[in-house]
Structures are given as structure tokens and as C-alpha cells.
Design a protein around this motif. Structure first.
Motif, mmCIF file in Angstrom:
data_model
loop_
_atom_site.group_PDB
_atom_site.id
_atom_site.type_symbol
_atom_site.label_atom_id
_atom_site.label_comp_id
_atom_site.label_asym_id
_atom_site.label_seq_id
_atom_site.Cartn_x
_atom_site.Cartn_y
_atom_site.Cartn_z
ATOM 1 N N LYS A 1 0.830 -1.209 0.000
ATOM 2 C CA LYS A 1 0.000 0.000 0.000
ATOM 3 C C LYS A 1 0.863 1.258 0.000
ATOM 4 O O LYS A 1 0.544 2.236 -0.680
ATOM 5 C CB LYS A 1 -0.936 0.006 1.204
ATOM 6 N N GLU A 2 1.951 1.246 0.755
ATOM 7 C CA GLU A 2 2.844 2.404 0.775
ATOM 8 C C GLU A 2 3.480 2.614 -0.594
ATOM 9 O O GLU A 2 3.591 3.738 -1.069
ATOM 10 C CB GLU A 2 3.914 2.233 1.847
ATOM 11 N N SER A 3 3.907 1.523 -1.223
ATOM 12 C CA SER A 3 4.497 1.619 -2.554
ATOM 13 C C SER A 3 3.477 2.138 -3.561
ATOM 14 O O SER A 3 3.795 2.963 -4.417
ATOM 15 C CB SER A 3 5.028 0.249 -2.978
ATOM 16 N N ALA A 4 2.234 1.678 -3.467
ATOM 17 C CA ALA A 4 1.174 2.159 -4.356
ATOM 18 C C ALA A 4 0.888 3.636 -4.106
ATOM 19 O O ALA A 4 0.522 4.361 -5.027
ATOM 20 C CB ALA A 4 -0.088 1.331 -4.156
ATOM 21 N N GLY A 5 1.073 4.085 -2.877
ATOM 22 C CA GLY A 5 0.879 5.498 -2.553
ATOM 23 C C GLY A 5 1.834 6.403 -3.302
ATOM 24 O O GLY A 5 1.551 7.578 -3.528
ATOM 25 N N TYR A 6 2.978 5.870 -3.698
ATOM 26 C CA TYR A 6 3.946 6.614 -4.502
ATOM 27 C C TYR A 6 3.700 6.438 -5.996
ATOM 28 O O TYR A 6 4.522 6.817 -6.814
ATOM 29 C CB TYR A 6 5.373 6.159 -4.185
ATOM 30 N N LEU A 7 2.573 5.824 -6.362
ATOM 31 C CA LEU A 7 2.187 5.594 -7.758
ATOM 32 C C LEU A 7 3.191 4.717 -8.502
ATOM 33 O O LEU A 7 3.486 4.945 -9.666
ATOM 34 C CB LEU A 7 1.991 6.922 -8.504
ATOM 35 N N TYR A 8 3.700 3.693 -7.835
ATOM 36 C CA TYR A 8 4.588 2.733 -8.485
ATOM 37 C C TYR A 8 3.695 1.732 -9.219
ATOM 38 O O TYR A 8 2.946 0.983 -8.582
ATOM 39 C CB TYR A 8 5.490 2.063 -7.453
ATOM 40 N N PRO A 9 3.725 1.690 -10.567
ATOM 41 C CA PRO A 9 2.764 0.902 -11.338
ATOM 42 C C PRO A 9 2.638 -0.578 -10.963
ATOM 43 O O PRO A 9 1.513 -1.066 -10.825
ATOM 44 C CB PRO A 9 3.233 1.080 -12.785
ATOM 45 N N PRO A 10 3.732 -1.331 -10.762
ATOM 46 C CA PRO A 10 3.542 -2.729 -10.370
ATOM 47 C C PRO A 10 2.813 -2.884 -9.034
ATOM 48 O O PRO A 10 2.022 -3.809 -8.851
ATOM 49 C CB PRO A 10 4.964 -3.291 -10.287
ATOM 50 N N ALA A 11 3.050 -1.956 -8.106
ATOM 51 C CA ALA A 11 2.372 -2.017 -6.811
ATOM 52 C C ALA A 11 0.891 -1.685 -6.964
ATOM 53 O O ALA A 11 0.040 -2.322 -6.338
ATOM 54 C CB ALA A 11 3.035 -1.066 -5.822
ATOM 55 N N LEU A 12 0.578 -0.707 -7.804
ATOM 56 C CA LEU A 12 -0.822 -0.380 -8.065
ATOM 57 C C LEU A 12 -1.545 -1.586 -8.646
ATOM 58 O O LEU A 12 -2.647 -1.929 -8.233
ATOM 59 C CB LEU A 12 -0.919 0.792 -9.042
ATOM 60 N N TYR A 13 -0.898 -2.239 -9.609
ATOM 61 C CA TYR A 13 -1.497 -3.406 -10.255
ATOM 62 C C TYR A 13 -1.708 -4.542 -9.258
ATOM 63 O O TYR A 13 -2.779 -5.128 -9.181
ATOM 64 C CB TYR A 13 -0.601 -3.860 -11.408
ATOM 65 N N GLU A 14 -0.682 -4.844 -8.486
ATOM 66 C CA GLU A 14 -0.798 -5.971 -7.555
ATOM 67 C C GLU A 14 -1.810 -5.692 -6.442
ATOM 68 O O GLU A 14 -2.553 -6.586 -6.044
ATOM 69 C CB GLU A 14 0.565 -6.300 -6.956
ATOM 70 N N LEU A 15 -1.851 -4.459 -5.969
ATOM 71 C CA LEU A 15 -2.853 -4.106 -4.966
ATOM 72 C C LEU A 15 -4.254 -4.199 -5.574
ATOM 73 O O LEU A 15 -5.194 -4.660 -4.917
ATOM 74 C CB LEU A 15 -2.583 -2.701 -4.418
ATOM 75 N N GLY A 16 -4.378 -3.803 -6.825
ATOM 76 C CA GLY A 16 -5.649 -3.961 -7.529
ATOM 77 C C GLY A 16 -6.068 -5.416 -7.601
ATOM 78 O O GLY A 16 -7.239 -5.752 -7.413
ATOM 79 N N LEU A 17 -5.112 -6.297 -7.871
ATOM 80 C CA LEU A 17 -5.410 -7.731 -7.899
ATOM 81 C C LEU A 17 -5.891 -8.223 -6.543
ATOM 82 O O LEU A 17 -6.805 -9.046 -6.464
ATOM 83 C CB LEU A 17 -4.174 -8.535 -8.305
ATOM 84 N N LYS A 18 -5.266 -7.734 -5.489
ATOM 85 C CA LYS A 18 -5.681 -8.151 -4.147
ATOM 86 C C LYS A 18 -7.126 -7.737 -3.875
ATOM 87 O O LYS A 18 -7.907 -8.504 -3.335
ATOM 88 C CB LYS A 18 -4.739 -7.582 -3.093
ATOM 89 N N TYR A 19 -7.479 -6.512 -4.253
ATOM 90 C CA TYR A 19 -8.854 -6.070 -4.060
ATOM 91 C C TYR A 19 -9.809 -6.800 -5.004
ATOM 92 O O TYR A 19 -10.942 -7.078 -4.641
ATOM 93 C CB TYR A 19 -8.980 -4.554 -4.265
ATOM 94 N N TYR A 20 -9.371 -7.109 -6.197
ATOM 95 C CA TYR A 20 -10.222 -7.803 -7.163
ATOM 96 C C TYR A 20 -10.531 -9.233 -6.723
ATOM 97 O O TYR A 20 -11.660 -9.697 -6.813
ATOM 98 C CB TYR A 20 -9.536 -7.799 -8.531
ATOM 99 N N LYS A 21 -9.496 -9.922 -6.213
ATOM 100 C CA LYS A 21 -9.665 -11.327 -5.833
ATOM 101 C C LYS A 21 -9.958 -11.520 -4.350
ATOM 102 O O LYS A 21 -10.325 -12.613 -3.933
ATOM 103 C CB LYS A 21 -8.412 -12.115 -6.206
ATOM 104 N N GLY A 22 -9.722 -10.484 -3.537
ATOM 105 C CA GLY A 22 -9.972 -10.603 -2.102
ATOM 106 C C GLY A 22 -8.861 -11.313 -1.359
ATOM 107 O O GLY A 22 -9.104 -11.963 -0.348
ATOM 108 N N ASN A 23 -7.629 -11.173 -1.824
ATOM 109 C CA ASN A 23 -6.484 -11.797 -1.144
ATOM 110 C C ASN A 23 -5.989 -10.903 -0.017
ATOM 111 O O ASN A 23 -5.298 -9.924 -0.248
ATOM 112 C CB ASN A 23 -5.333 -12.046 -2.127
ATOM 113 N N GLY A 24 -6.362 -11.223 1.205
ATOM 114 C CA GLY A 24 -5.916 -10.461 2.368
ATOM 115 C C GLY A 24 -6.732 -9.217 2.648
ATOM 116 O O GLY A 24 -6.517 -8.545 3.642
#
Length: 142
Positions: free
Chosen positions: A91-114
Motif C-alpha cells: 500500500k505504501e508503494s502504491a501510494g507513490y504511484l509505483y505501477p507494479p504495486a498499483l497493479y498488484e494491490l488492484g489484484l488483491k482487491y479484485y480477488k480478495g487476497n488479504g
């Protein structure tokens, strides 16, 4: 959805949406070298989003690193599995707009992982990563 729609989501993240972008380079030669893991930890503490992303994977899966303590009989230490710390770093990495982190966090929300399934937040994250020209996110947005 433009940048304004993503602002509401990023306001909920622990790192401010308006942070200054930090260079994404990590100077490592071998990933399993203990000094490089220590350097990566230092870079993550300084706010490097790529280092945070790298460490989030290490905490998610756990890794062996060479032991740097000369008094220890063990040859390797282990970064333990810690899914909550992994998610926090992501989440911190996504806060800096790092694209792979945004994508992976999106996957977590999409699939409900954690996290709880939240397709709206997932789409906003995928859209933000796609706007930053991240190909994997473009697939989910198309």
C-alpha cells in the motif's frame, strides 16, 4: 476515470497521494546477498517505492538470506512470512504511484487476497496503473 477519481482511494492509503516521486532504482547485484537485503530495507525506510514493493514480496513469501552475524552457527537467516507487513508495504508503494504495486494491490482487491473484495477500488487501481502505461493493468481495464 481520470486522476481525480483515484485521489479518493489514495487518500485512504498510509502514504500521501501528493508525495514527491522518488527514483525507482535499487542498486543490487544479487538479490540473495544479505547486504543487499539490508540496503533494500534502508531504501524502503527512506521511501523508495521499488524497494517497498520488493520487500513486500519478500515478506509475503519469506526468503532465506545469508547470516551476517559472525557469532551465529546458522548459515542462513530467514525473512519470515508476514502477510500484514507485506500488504502494508504494498500500500505504501502504491501510494507513490509505483505501477507494479498499483497493479498488484488492484489484484488483491479484485480477488480478495488479504482484503475484502472491492471491485471499484480494484478498477481505480488498475486504471491508475494503466494510465502510467503498465501493460498488465491495461489488460484488466480493457
Amino acid at each position: 476515470m481520470g486522476e481525480s477519481s483515484a485521489v479518493g482511494f489514495f487518500a485512504k492509503l498510509p502514504v500521501s497521494f501528493n508525495k514527491v516521486r522518488i527514483p525507482l532504482r535499487i542498486d543490487t547485484v544479487k538479490r540473495k546477498n544479505a547486504t543487499n537485503i539490508n540496503q533494500t530495507c534502508e531504501l524502503a525506510e527512506e521511501g523508495n517505492p521499488r524497494a517497498m514493493y520488493f520487500l513486500s514480496h519478500r515478506y509475503r513469501f519469506g526468503v532465506r538470506v545469508p547470516n551476517t552475524d559472525p557469532t551465529s552457527k546458522r548459515k542462513y537467516d530467514r525473512i519470515p512470512h508476514d502477510y500484514e507487513k507485506s500488504l502494508q508495504l504494498l500500500k505504501e508503494s502504491a501510494g507513490y504511484l509505483y505501477p507494479p504495486a498499483l497493479y498488484e494491490l488492484g489484484l488483491k482487491y479484485y480477488k480478495g487476497n488479504g482484503v475484502e473484495v472491492d471491485h471499484k477500488s480494484a478498477f481505480e487501481l488498475f486504471m491508475s496503473a494503466a494510465e502510467l502505461k503498465y501493460p498488465r493493468a491495461m489488460f484488466y481495464v480493457s
